[in-house]
Scaffold this active site. Structure first.
Site, short mmCIF file in Angstrom:
data_model
loop_
_atom_site.label_atom_id
_atom_site.label_comp_id
_atom_site.label_asym_id
_atom_site.label_seq_id
_atom_site.Cartn_x
_atom_site.Cartn_y
_atom_site.Cartn_z
N SER A 146 -9.53 -8.62 5.20
CA SER A 146 -8.47 -8.99 4.25
C SER A 146 -7.09 -8.89 4.89
O SER A 146 -6.24 -9.76 4.68
CB SER A 146 -8.56 -8.13 2.98
OG SER A 146 -8.36 -6.77 3.30
N ASP B 289 -3.93 -1.19 8.07
CA ASP B 289 -4.67 -2.40 8.45
C ASP B 289 -3.72 -3.54 8.83
O ASP B 289 -3.92 -4.23 9.84
CB ASP B 289 -5.57 -2.88 7.30
CG ASP B 289 -6.73 -1.93 7.04
OD1 ASP B 289 -6.71 -0.80 7.56
OD2 ASP B 289 -7.66 -2.32 6.31
C1 MEV Z 1 -9.40 0.55 4.78
O1 MEV Z 1 -9.58 -0.21 5.95
C2 MEV Z 1 -8.73 1.85 5.09
C3 MEV Z 1 -8.45 2.73 3.88
O2 MEV Z 1 -7.80 3.90 4.41
C4 MEV Z 1 -7.55 2.06 2.88
C5 MEV Z 1 -6.13 1.81 3.39
O3 MEV Z 1 -5.72 2.42 4.37
O4 MEV Z 1 -5.44 1.01 2.74
C6 MEV Z 1 -9.71 3.17 3.19
#
Ligand code: MEV
Length: 327
Positions: A111, A154
């Site tokens: 995403s 991300d």
């Molecule tokens: C998702 O790739 C990582 C999480 O820590 C969510 C985020 O950082 O937004 C679970």
């Protein structure tokens, strides 16, 4: 000639700090050599379209309303694209093509990659220059809108590329050298839903703050220890820290039977460490292996689940094959 822009951005794998990063703890993650690409062309019709050969869908878009009419397939990741269009598109008619060589919901940042590539392509298409810093910020805004809660990790990694440490203050520091160790990514066909998993942890934290806050701050301490171990290329220590982090993720309830199966299969077949990567609840694990065990580990996981071969990649977002800021 039809006006056209193309942008691409990488997925990522988190080594340390998923979930705790949402509460401003440090984290370590790396961009991978699998990417999302978005092509935007002026449309010859009086409507806009979005299609993806990789994901097997086609839709007619109403960018003003943020809605779509399905022509074919299942447009899994479309909410991120519609949200980005609502913010950064002038609603002229365009044809958009989405390429993605990462499975959706695999915990590998599909995403974020799609969002970063979409915003970068839209800015270029409209001739609006943007720096990498601003692009990561805008992409984070889209993830927050769609998921409810999201850390900037991300989208920062997808924009900048490389193996990075994200500090408490949200500063990213790139490691100069790539980690000198082989990794295997295993994924289940049960997709993880990041928004749902993040809300689950928030719920636990709200209900049991005295128990959950120390778990989250320990995860942050693990990421800080890991930063030093990575700088020294101390593989044994990195492995210990990954396994410790996994224990805490399990405690937060983001593990599943399938993820556990892969984690123990990897460890029993010679992986030095194995943990969930990304939000869990489905999605992927990452295993740190030795050169002598990497094939063994991959073969063992492949008996019941699947592996994806990924490498860390220094390449972040690219627009018409150039790095932004672009004019
Ligand atoms: C998702 O790739 C990582 C999480 O820590 C969510 C985020 O950082 O937004 C679970």
């Amino acid at each position: 000639m039809r006006k056209m822009s193309v942008a691409s951005a990488p997925g990522k794998t988190i080594l340390f700090g998923e979930h705790s990063v949402v509460y401003d703890e440090p984290a370590i993650a790396g961009a991978v050599n699998k990417r999302a690409s978005v092509k935007i062309q002026e449309s010859l019709n009086n409507y806009s379209t979005l299609k993806s050969y990789d994901l097997g869908f086609e839709v007619i878009l109403n960018t003003r309303r943020g809605t779509y009419k399905l022509v074919k397939g299942k447009p899994g990741i479309i909410r991120y694209i519609l949200n980005a269009m609502g913010k950064f598109h002038d609603h002229s008619n365009i044809d958009m093509t989405l390429g993605l060589n990462l499975p959706i919901g695999s915990g590998l940042g599909s995403s974020a990659a799609v969002t970063v590539a979409t915003i970068a392509a839209l800015h270029d298409y409209h001739g609006v220059p943007i720096t990498k810093e601003k692009l990561a910020e805008e992409a984070h805004g889209v993830e927050q809108d769609v998921q409810g809660i999201a850390s900037p990790l991300d989208t920062l990694v997808s924009t900048n590329g490389g193996l990075v440490y994200l500090s408490r203050e949200k500063r990213i520091v790139r490691f100069d050298k790539p980690l000198d160790a082989p990794f295997v990514i295993g994924f289940t066909n049960k997709y993880g839903n990041t928004g749902k998993m993040v809300k689950h942890v928030r719920h636990l934290k709200d209900n049991y703050p005295e128990l959950i806050n120390p778990v989250i701050s320990t995860m942050g301490k693990i990421a800080n220890e890991a930063r030093i171990a990575i700088l020294k290329n101390d593989i044994d220590r990195i492995a210990d820290l990954m396994n410790l982090n996994q224990g805490l993720l399990d405690g937060l309830g983001v593990n599943t039977y399938e993820l556990s199966r892969m984690i123990y299969t990897a460890r029993e077949n010679g992986a030095l460490a194995s943990k969930i990567t990304g939000s869990g609840g489905g999605g992927s694990i990452i295993s740190l292996c030795k050169n002598s065990t990497v094939d063994n580990v991959a073969n063992a996981i492949n008996k019941e689940d699947s592996t994806i071969k990924v490498k860390f990649s220094g390449e972040g977002v690219l627009v018409n094959r150039r790095s932004p800021p672009f004019n």
